[in-house]
Design a protein around this motif. Structure first.
Motif, PDB file in Angstrom:
ATOM      1  N   LEU A   2       0.858  -1.181   0.000  1.00 35.77           N
ATOM      2  CA  LEU A   2       0.000   0.000   0.000  1.00 35.77           C
ATOM      3  C   LEU A   2       0.896   1.233   0.000  1.00 35.77           C
ATOM      4  O   LEU A   2       1.651   1.466   0.935  1.00 35.77           O
ATOM      5  CB  LEU A   2      -0.899  -0.001   1.239  1.00 35.77           C
ATOM      6  N   ASN A   3       0.819   2.002  -1.050  1.00 38.95           N
ATOM      7  CA  ASN A   3       1.661   3.182  -1.210  1.00 38.95           C
ATOM      8  C   ASN A   3       0.933   4.392  -0.622  1.00 38.95           C
ATOM      9  O   ASN A   3      -0.015   4.924  -1.220  1.00 38.95           O
ATOM     10  CB  ASN A   3       1.964   3.400  -2.698  1.00 38.95           C
ATOM     11  N   THR A   4       1.357   4.832   0.554  1.00 40.33           N
ATOM     12  CA  THR A   4       0.655   5.918   1.231  1.00 40.33           C
ATOM     13  C   THR A   4       0.718   7.230   0.456  1.00 40.33           C
ATOM     14  O   THR A   4      -0.261   7.978   0.410  1.00 40.33           O
ATOM     15  CB  THR A   4       1.223   6.126   2.650  1.00 40.33           C
ATOM     16  N   ARG A 166      -0.242   7.135   8.034  1.00 34.39           N
ATOM     17  CA  ARG A 166       0.164   6.019   8.889  1.00 34.39           C
ATOM     18  C   ARG A 166       0.261   4.743   8.053  1.00 34.39           C
ATOM     19  O   ARG A 166      -0.587   4.496   7.192  1.00 34.39           O
ATOM     20  CB  ARG A 166      -0.866   5.795   9.990  1.00 34.39           C
ATOM     21  N   HIS A 167       1.267   3.956   8.343  1.00 38.20           N
ATOM     22  CA  HIS A 167       1.446   2.701   7.610  1.00 38.20           C
ATOM     23  C   HIS A 167       2.190   1.713   8.486  1.00 38.20           C
ATOM     24  O   HIS A 167       3.132   2.074   9.192  1.00 38.20           O
ATOM     25  CB  HIS A 167       2.233   2.932   6.312  1.00 38.20           C
ATOM     26  N   GLY A 297      -6.093   6.902  13.518  1.00 40.99           N
ATOM     27  CA  GLY A 297      -4.733   7.387  13.353  1.00 40.99           C
ATOM     28  C   GLY A 297      -4.079   7.868  14.632  1.00 40.99           C
ATOM     29  O   GLY A 297      -2.938   8.353  14.606  1.00 40.99           O
ATOM     30  N   THR A 298      -4.750   7.742  15.765  1.00 38.80           N
ATOM     31  CA  THR A 298      -4.187   8.172  17.048  1.00 38.80           C
ATOM     32  C   THR A 298      -3.130   7.177  17.516  1.00 38.80           C
ATOM     33  O   THR A 298      -3.364   5.966  17.469  1.00 38.80           O
ATOM     34  CB  THR A 298      -5.298   8.273  18.116  1.00 38.80           C
ATOM     35  N   PRO A 299      -1.978   7.636  17.966  1.00 36.46           N
ATOM     36  CA  PRO A 299      -0.946   6.709  18.448  1.00 36.46           C
ATOM     37  C   PRO A 299      -1.430   5.909  19.655  1.00 36.46           C
ATOM     38  O   PRO A 299      -2.183   6.413  20.499  1.00 36.46           O
ATOM     39  CB  PRO A 299       0.213   7.633  18.841  1.00 36.46           C
ATOM     40  N   THR A 300      -1.005   4.662  19.737  1.00 36.58           N
ATOM     41  CA  THR A 300      -1.317   3.826  20.891  1.00 36.58           C
ATOM     42  C   THR A 300      -0.218   3.959  21.947  1.00 36.58           C
ATOM     43  O   THR A 300       0.897   4.374  21.648  1.00 36.58           O
ATOM     44  CB  THR A 300      -1.445   2.358  20.477  1.00 36.58           C
ATOM     45  N   ALA A 301      -0.539   3.583  23.175  1.00 33.82           N
ATOM     46  CA  ALA A 301       0.423   3.689  24.278  1.00 33.82           C
ATOM     47  C   ALA A 301      -0.052   2.819  25.429  1.00 33.82           C
ATOM     48  O   ALA A 301      -1.208   2.369  25.465  1.00 33.82           O
ATOM     49  CB  ALA A 301       0.567   5.136  24.743  1.00 33.82           C
TER      50      ALA A 301
END
Length: 450
Positions: A2-4, A166-167, A297-301
């Motif tokens: 998948l080419n972002t 994001r990828h 698209g929110t970063p995980t933590a």
């Protein structure tokens, strides 16, 4: 691949042509292989290439339209965007989702290289060998009716009009063996085991065979149990299943919808014993389904949900976080009404608080019920009430010896369970759903077979 960059350019141009200034897209593609065997022969072989695309757009009124498809071509994206634009005319203006402001934050990638897939014929031979070795472990084991070996390699992307790109790529493999044993004049007994890895080379095949055989054999000598109130010790898998069934405790979406055991003002309340803590950690090294970002698209933590028995945080999407006046936590799905769900639980002792009663040992216990696995979670849990009544597989411990329980259910209330914990026993173990030690609970109702 998948080419972002290419996808971003295509969607930006299409959105501009439709006069749309706000949009986002989630896409994934994967290659899946799986095999099953039956008595030494290949029973089912499957191979599939899958792709999925979800596009959301916001019109000038702030209404959201959404379209899902499986076509990643330029024409497919054009139709998806046009369909979402048309659907936006019917979007709900009450509590619509928005783009996550955290979707453009810098992202720390997960350092996990996808592993190469093995040929399907090699997978068949591995599973046939495992089945035979399990059958050879005991004369009463007649079949392995449920078994499977699978592997997947895939990638996913998230893009939006704020500039988020994001990828990530990942691979996974799984093996499960579920044996059935029967002795003359006795009921058939079954048990199984699962092993997971980033690739088939990481799977502990022998360990899976050993565990499935040991559990199945341990249930051959079964006996009924008297109905009553017992101290119980839950296996890591069983306790994680129970906590997962009541994850509405810390789900902000459930709180807003009135379907949670918690309320807005519940943060800061004591919900468990002081030595109990629970974290949600999508990025844990042992989490094979780990992801660096959620559906928005929110970063995980790593997120502390319960610390020292006190409810500290809720799981949030962009929309729930906005209503609570906090930051989203990276637990959102993607949709017209965004879902919120946990990723991977880590349960353990609160630092400095000990593990409860250190004298408890299931191998020296008497009159204690050891619950190994729970069943019928979809039917036996009243999540919004906190109550559960679940069939289970397990043993009654007497003088350090264990004897399989013929058939029984365990019932209680999750709020009382968390305040009746006696101890954590042993080291935390990795399971498909999280990390957890054995958990002792006082005073649960056990109903034996009538």
């Amino acid at each position: 691949m998948l080419n972002t960059d290419q996808l971003q350019d295509q969607l930006s141009a299409l959105a501009q042509a439709h006069g749309l200034s706000r949009w986002d897209m989630g896409a994934s593609c994967s290659t899946d292989l799986s095999v099953q065997v039956d008595r030494g022969k290949a029973h089912q072989l499957k191979g599939a290439q899958r792709s999925a695309v979800t596009v959301r757009v916001w019109n000038s009124d702030g209404r959201v339209g959404i379209t899902s498809c499986s076509d990643l071509s330029a024409d497919g994206l054009a139709q998806a965007l046009a369909g979402a634009a048309e659907a936006s005319a019917f979007g709900d203006l009450q509590d619509p989702p928005d783009l996550s402001p955290r979707s453009t934050e810098s992202l720390e990638p997960l350092k996990r290289e996808p592993q190469a897939t093995r040929p399907i014929q090699e997978m068949v031979q591995t599973l046939i060998s495992a089945e035979q070795r399990l059958l050879d472990r005991h004369p009463s084991i007649g079949t392995v009716p449920y078994n499977g070996l699978s592997q997947r390699r895939g990638e996913r992307v998230y893009l939006n009009s704020l500039g988020a790109r994001r990828h990530e790529e990942r691979s996974s493999a799984s093996l499960y063996l579920y044996a059935r044993a029967e002795e003359a004049g006795r009921k058939p007994r079954s048990a199984g085991a699962v092993r997971l890895g980033h690739g088939t080379d990481e799977l502990d095949v022998q360990g899976c065979i050993d565990e499935a055989a040991e559990l199945t054999i341990s249930h051959l000598d079964y006996a009924p149990i008297d109905t009553g109130t017992y101290t119980c010790v839950f296996s890591p898998e069983a306790f994680l299943d129970l906590m997962g069934a009541f994850s509405n405790l810390f789900n902000a979406r459930s709180v807003l919808d009135g379907l949670s055991l918690s309320k807005r003002e519940s943060l800061g309340e004591t919900v468990a014993v002081p030595f109990f803590s629970l974290w949600d950690d999508a990025r844990h090294p042992a989490n094979l389904g780990a992801s660096a970002f959620d559906g928005e698209g929110t970063p995980t933590a790593r997120l502390p949900l319960i610390e020292g028995g006190v409810l500290r945080q809720f799981l949030h999407s962009e929309g729930t976080a906005r209503q609570f006046g906090v930051a989203s936590t990276g637990h959102a799905g993607m949709g017209a009404k965004v879902s919120v769900s946990p990723d991977w639980f880590e349960i353990g002792p609160t630092p400095g608080a000990g593990c409860g009663d250190a004298s408890l040992n299931r191998f020296q216990a008497d009159g204690v019920v050891w619950i190994d696995s729970l069943s019928a979670l979809h039917a036996g849990v009243k999540a919004s009430q906190g109550a559960f009544s679940l069939p289970f597989d397990g043993w009654l411990l007497k003088g350090g010896e264990r004897r399989s329980i013929e058939a029984a259910t365990v019932a209680g209330d999750i709020r009382q369970v968390l305040k009746s914990l006696l101890a954590f026993e042993g080291e935390a173990q990795v399971t498909p759903d999280g990390l957890c030690p054995h958990v002792w609970v006082e005073g649960l109702a056990i109903t034996g077979e009538a």
